[in-house]
Design an enzyme around this catalytic site. Structure first.
Site, short mmCIF file in Angstrom:
data_model
loop_
_atom_site.label_atom_id
_atom_site.label_comp_id
_atom_site.label_asym_id
_atom_site.label_seq_id
_atom_site.Cartn_x
_atom_site.Cartn_y
_atom_site.Cartn_z
N HIS A 266 1.04 -1.17 -0.07
CA HIS A 266 -0.09 -0.01 -0.02
C HIS A 266 0.88 1.47 0.12
CE1 HIS A 266 0.53 -0.25 4.56
NE2 HIS A 266 0.29 1.27 4.31
N ASP B 276 0.02 -7.71 1.48
CA ASP B 276 0.70 -6.25 1.68
C ASP B 276 2.01 -6.13 1.70
OD1 ASP B 276 0.31 -3.53 1.90
OD2 ASP B 276 0.24 -3.59 3.93
N SER C 151 4.60 2.15 7.72
CA SER C 151 4.32 1.32 6.71
C SER C 151 5.78 0.62 5.93
CB SER C 151 3.38 1.54 5.86
OG SER C 151 2.28 1.84 6.69
#
Length: 485
Positions: A122, A152, A225
């Site tokens: 993402h 992911d 992230s």
């Protein structure tokens, strides 16, 4: 309302913010009483931080609309929906949606010295340009080698050699309570270090069937992230991916993709640019205690086959009602485990599937197919909520054959025949088991039923304390175990 979310990209940053925060190092130690060798964490940070990078991903996106412009206004029940999934167009019907280009920040780490870098899918999803910034402020343009939205994870590459790297540890060896360190780029503050422990392992956060996450209380925020979660040996045991938060910030509940999953996925992305997964071709659901008793299992385990996909590898081998208790030599303790076992197997290979069928276990052999994105639903476990049965006065349910009028009213396809539940006693066995008005009973303990009398007869012939019903609900076939006393 508290929720779990994939770590969102921060708002586009400005050069002033980047310059003001570059090189800032922060540390957070929630375990003040933890007995750690003096200087150990500092030495670890000094050793590993050169391999941790900032990811700058440029995406084209719809122009943002302030809360004052939202149709429902700030504070409405739709405010959070719009924050997460985008705002409606504020212009006239049919007018074009304005678009702009923005740069979002994430984290990553070098896994191979010749430029391969791991991050989150993402972070780089739909990016038109990706750049990588190191702790010494050097920047490189990056190529996206491959992404895997199901876990992911993403692999990118820069044109460089002799880079500092991080190695992957064995996430299966990590225990709850062990110290961990997260390094990343929260809110654009490059090189931020936070410390905590492993709060839980094998967490299912409803983010897909292929990952059981590591939970940690090390502070993880927007921009973390793709950054590494490290053990005290300096090994990556997870890739930070999601948080559980009431406000979008860290509350000490973060989630990381385990390193053993990372190793498998990144290896495939490195070699082929995509992740190939095996495909079985069944829809499954959990085995409750009632279902286990109804089918003759000693405990609630395995994955119950609720549907077999046409023209799939399972079509001529597995049957509706089979309970898969083993796959290719590995036990299947729950429906959650089966998709990961199947996906990890190579397509086009022969595998052995252990099933409980008609009260006895047997081993079947079939050749796996290759999973396409459109086929994900066929591998995803069905609802594990409490399931149950139906019948006559004994069950506290009013039953009716599926007449042409009922078929039209319920919009049933012509290939669905059975008995429809038209009313329920709220304290009856059927209601207690979770059956609903409108459910269509297709089978009772393996016997097809077409009339209410068929249901009663099947229950009279029952030699167990629970019955297994196959029903159709909203177009989906489910099995329900019903205790008969």
């Amino acid at each position: 309302m508290t929720r779990h979310e994939i770590l969102p990209r921060p708002a586009p940053f400005t050069a002033a913010i980047t310059a003001a925060t570059a090189g800032v190092w922060m540390a957070w130690a929630p375990l003040a009483s933890a007995q750690t060798e003096p200087g150990l964490v500092a030495d670890l940070v000094e050793k590993t931080s050169p391999a941790v990078v900032t990811i700058l991903a440029t995406q084209e996106r719809e122009a943002q609309i302030s809360p004052e412009q939202w149709t429902f206004g700030p504070g409405s029940p739709f405010e959070e929906f719009f924050r997460r999934f985008g705002q409606p167009n504020s212009g006239e019907r049919g007018s074009p949606v304005p678009r702009s280009e923005g740069t979002s920040l994430g984290s990553g780490f070098v896994i191979e010295a010749d430029g391969y870098i791991v991050t989150n899918d993402h972070v780089v999803d739909e990016a038109t340009n990706v750049r990588v910034r190191f702790h010494d402020e050097s920047e490189f343009e990056a190529e996206v080698i491959g992404t895997d939205p199901q876990t992911d994870l993403a692999l990118i590459k820069i044109d460089a050699d002799d880079l500092p790297t991080l190695s992957l540890g064995d996430s299966d060896d990590m225990r709850v309570g062990e110290d961990v360190i997260a390094v990343g780029n929260p809110f654009g503050l490059g090189g931020t270090v936070t410390r905590g422990i492993i709060s839980a392992v094998s967490r299912d956060i409803n983010a897909g069937p292929y990952v059981d996450f590591i939970q940690t209380d090390a502070a993880i925020n927007r921009g973390n992230s793709g950054g590494p979660l490290l053990n005290l040996e300096g090994e990556v045991i997870g890739v930070n991916s999601a948080i559980y938060s009431p406000n979008g910030g860290s509350v000490g509940v973060g989630f990381a993709v385990p390193s053993n999953t990372v190793e498998y996925v990144v290896g495939q992305l490195r070699d082929a640019g995509v992740v190939e997964r095996g495909w079985l071709g069944v829809s499954i659901q959990g085995v409750t205690a009632d279902i286990a008793e109804a089918v003759g299992l000693d405990e609630a385990r395995g994955a119950l086959v609720a549907e077999v996909v046409a023209d799939s590898p399972a079509e001529d081998t597995l049957r509706i009602g089979d309970v898969i208790v083993g796959f290719n030599g590995a036990p299947v303790a729950s429906s959650r485990e089966l998709p990961k076992l199947v996906a990890a197997a190579a397509p086009d290979q022969d595998v052995e599937v252990e099933v409980l069928r008609d009260g006895r276990e047997q081993t079947l052999t079939l050749r796996l197919g290759r999973l396409d994105s459109e086929e994900l639903a066929a591998l995803t476990p069905g609802s594990d909520q409490k399931q149950s049965g139906t019948a006559s006065e004994r069950l506290g349910a009013t039953l009716s054959a599926v007449t042409p009028a009922a078929r039209e009213q319920l919009r049933l396809p012509n290939d669905i025949d059975g008995v429809v539940i038209t009313s329920l006693d709220g304290e009856g066995l059927a209601a207690e088991a979770g059956l609903r008005v409108g459910d269509i009973i297709l089978q009772v303990s393996g016997t097809d039923v077409r009339t209410p009398r068929d249901v009663d007869t099947a229950l009279q012939d029952l030699n167990a304390s629970a019955a297994l019903f196959q029903i159709s609900r909203d177009g989906t076939r489910l099995f329900v175990g019903v205790r008969m006393g």
